[in-house]
Write an enzyme that holds these catalytic residues in place. Structure first.
Site, PDB file in Angstrom:
ATOM      1  NE  ARG A 166      -7.834   6.994   6.327  1.00 40.51           N
ATOM      2  CZ  ARG A 166      -6.806   6.052   6.490  1.00 40.51           C
ATOM      3  NH1 ARG A 166      -6.237   6.095   7.634  1.00 40.51           N
ATOM      4  NH2 ARG A 166      -6.482   5.234   5.564  1.00 40.51           N
TER       5      ARG A 166
ATOM      6  CD  GLU B 126      -8.120   1.691   4.956  1.00 42.91           C
ATOM      7  OE1 GLU B 126      -7.225   0.898   5.580  1.00 42.91           O
ATOM      8  OE2 GLU B 126      -7.676   2.528   4.067  1.00 42.91           O
TER       9      GLU B 126
ATOM     10  CD  GLU C  11      -2.941   1.125   2.325  1.00 42.52           C
ATOM     11  OE1 GLU C  11      -2.980   0.309   3.041  1.00 42.52           O
ATOM     12  OE2 GLU C  11      -3.950   1.908   2.193  1.00 42.52           O
TER      13      GLU C  11
ATOM     14  CD  GLU D 227      -1.612   7.284   8.033  1.00 40.77           C
ATOM     15  OE1 GLU D 227      -1.679   6.011   8.130  1.00 40.77           O
ATOM     16  OE2 GLU D 227      -2.341   8.084   7.576  1.00 40.77           O
TER      17      GLU D 227
ATOM     18  CG  ASP E  61      -6.243   4.730   0.979  1.00 42.49           C
ATOM     19  OD1 ASP E  61      -6.861   5.851   1.105  1.00 42.49           O
ATOM     20  OD2 ASP E  61      -6.224   4.106   2.161  1.00 42.49           O
ATOM     21  CB  THR E  62      -9.182   8.108  -2.772  1.00 43.18           C
ATOM     22  OG1 THR E  62      -9.751   7.693  -1.529  1.00 43.18           O
ATOM     23  CG2 THR E  62      -9.386   7.271  -3.974  1.00 43.18           C
ATOM     24  CG  PHE E  63      -6.528   9.138   3.766  1.00 45.71           C
ATOM     25  CD1 PHE E  63      -7.062  10.511   4.203  1.00 45.71           C
ATOM     26  CD2 PHE E  63      -5.435   8.594   4.193  1.00 45.71           C
ATOM     27  CE1 PHE E  63      -6.600  11.021   5.248  1.00 45.71           C
ATOM     28  CE2 PHE E  63      -4.857   9.230   5.619  1.00 45.71           C
ATOM     29  CZ  PHE E  63      -5.410  10.540   6.095  1.00 45.71           C
ATOM     30  CG  HIS E  64      -2.593   6.794   2.279  1.00 48.33           C
ATOM     31  ND1 HIS E  64      -2.386   7.377   3.367  1.00 48.33           N
ATOM     32  CD2 HIS E  64      -3.146   5.645   2.359  1.00 48.33           C
ATOM     33  CE1 HIS E  64      -2.667   6.520   4.540  1.00 48.33           C
ATOM     34  NE2 HIS E  64      -2.924   5.608   3.912  1.00 48.33           N
TER      35      HIS E  64
ATOM     36  CG  HIS F  10      -7.704   0.789   0.851  1.00 46.25           C
ATOM     37  ND1 HIS F  10      -6.830   0.447   1.913  1.00 46.25           N
ATOM     38  CD2 HIS F  10      -8.338  -0.268   0.868  1.00 46.25           C
ATOM     39  CE1 HIS F  10      -6.724  -0.608   2.525  1.00 46.25           C
ATOM     40  NE2 HIS F  10      -7.710  -1.288   1.767  1.00 46.25           N
TER      41      HIS F  10
HETATM   42 MN    MN Z   1      -5.842   2.134   3.074  1.00 50.67          MN
END
Ligand code: MN
Length: 288
Positions: free
Chosen positions: A217, A246, A152, A158, A185-188, A211
């Protein structure tokens, strides 16, 4: 049709929980897949794992597995004992998933989470080399167990080894196994990528799963993520993997602390209602 999944920890404050009730729950809320904690799964008895597998089959729910390796299981560690510990732990998890029919394990399968470069170090390359050395060993086990290990891509606050899709591409191309793929992951991506659609297009055939989350989030549909741009990119690469949301909206517990949620994002949340609405939103905007 792309599958829509949900991560169980939306409903929990701790990582170690009984996953069984969430299979029926997500099915009733409109999902096709449940993502559970691979570490907890590996520690369950074969009997408990079989019970979970049977329930998922009965409800028509696919299971995927997430993991953020703890520091004592860090497969990118320069400490050989820690690294071996991590590989042993991953082997147990891969074999447990394999015994349940195989599937995807995604997250920091390549390192620890949350984690940063050790204070006395300035260069991440030795850690990246250790990670790849471990991964070459782990993919062999994964290949034998019908398991895909998805690295990921995680934001800089993080994790430090793979912050962009470019870094992950270089990593998986170096490993060169269809059992080591990419999880975006769209958030990251919102934090690290120049272009979210561009990152998805670059990942191309290496993208195994995505994700979903808003910039803070919240569940998909409640923020300002460029969903149409994401849709166009997924269509352009012919993506047929799972879309697993998520969301994390409440402070408290190990989960709240690890994902750095220090306030309640939605007052008096109706968790099931939020999940149901998000599933319908994702099906409409990213699937139909
Ligand atoms: Mn994720």
């Amino acid at each position: 049709m792309r599958k829509i999944g949900m991560y169980y920890a939306f409903w929990t404050r701790e990582w170690d929980v009984d996953f069984f009730p969430y299979i029926e729950k997500v099915r009733n809320l409109g999902f096709d897949q449940l993502e559970i904690n691979g570490g907890t799964f590996a520690l369950m008895s074969p009997h408990e794992r079989k019970r979970l597998e049977d329930e998922a089959k009965r409800r028509g729910i696919a299971i995927s597995y997430g993991i953020g390796l703890t520091a004592d299981h860090d497969v990118s560690s320069l400490d050989e004992e820690v690294r071996r510990n991590g590989i042993r732990f991953m082997r147990d998890m891969i074999e447990a998933v394999g015994a349940s029919g195989g599937g995807m394990i995604g997250g920091t399968v390549h390192s620890a989470w949350p984690s940063t470069l050790p204070k006395n170090a300035a260069d991440k390359r030795p850690y990246l080399d250790q990670s790849k050395k471990s991964m070459r060993e782990m993919v062999k086990i994964a290949e034998d167990n019908s398991v895909i290990l998805n690295v990921e891509v995680i934001n800089r606050f993080e994790q430090y080894l793979l912050n962009t899709c470019d870094e992950a591409l270089s990593y998986v191309e170096d490993i060169g196994s269809s059992s080591c793929r990419i999880l975006l992951d769209t958030f990251h991506m919102n934090i690290e990528e120049d272009s979210i659609g561009g990152a998805i297009r670059k990942a191309g055939k290496h993208l195994a799963a995505l994700h979903l989350g808003e910039t803070n989030r919240k569940p998909p549909g409640l923020g300002r993520m460029p969903w149409q741009e994401i849709r166009d990119a997924l269509d352009a690469i012919g993506f047929d993997g799972p879309l697993v949301m998520e969301p994390f909206i409440a402070k408290g517990g190990r989960v709240g602390r690890d994902v750095a949620v220090w306030r309640d994002l939605i007052p008096n949340p109706d968790y099931d209602g939020l999940a149901r609405d998000a599933a319908a939103f994702v099906r409409k905007i990213l699937c139909e």
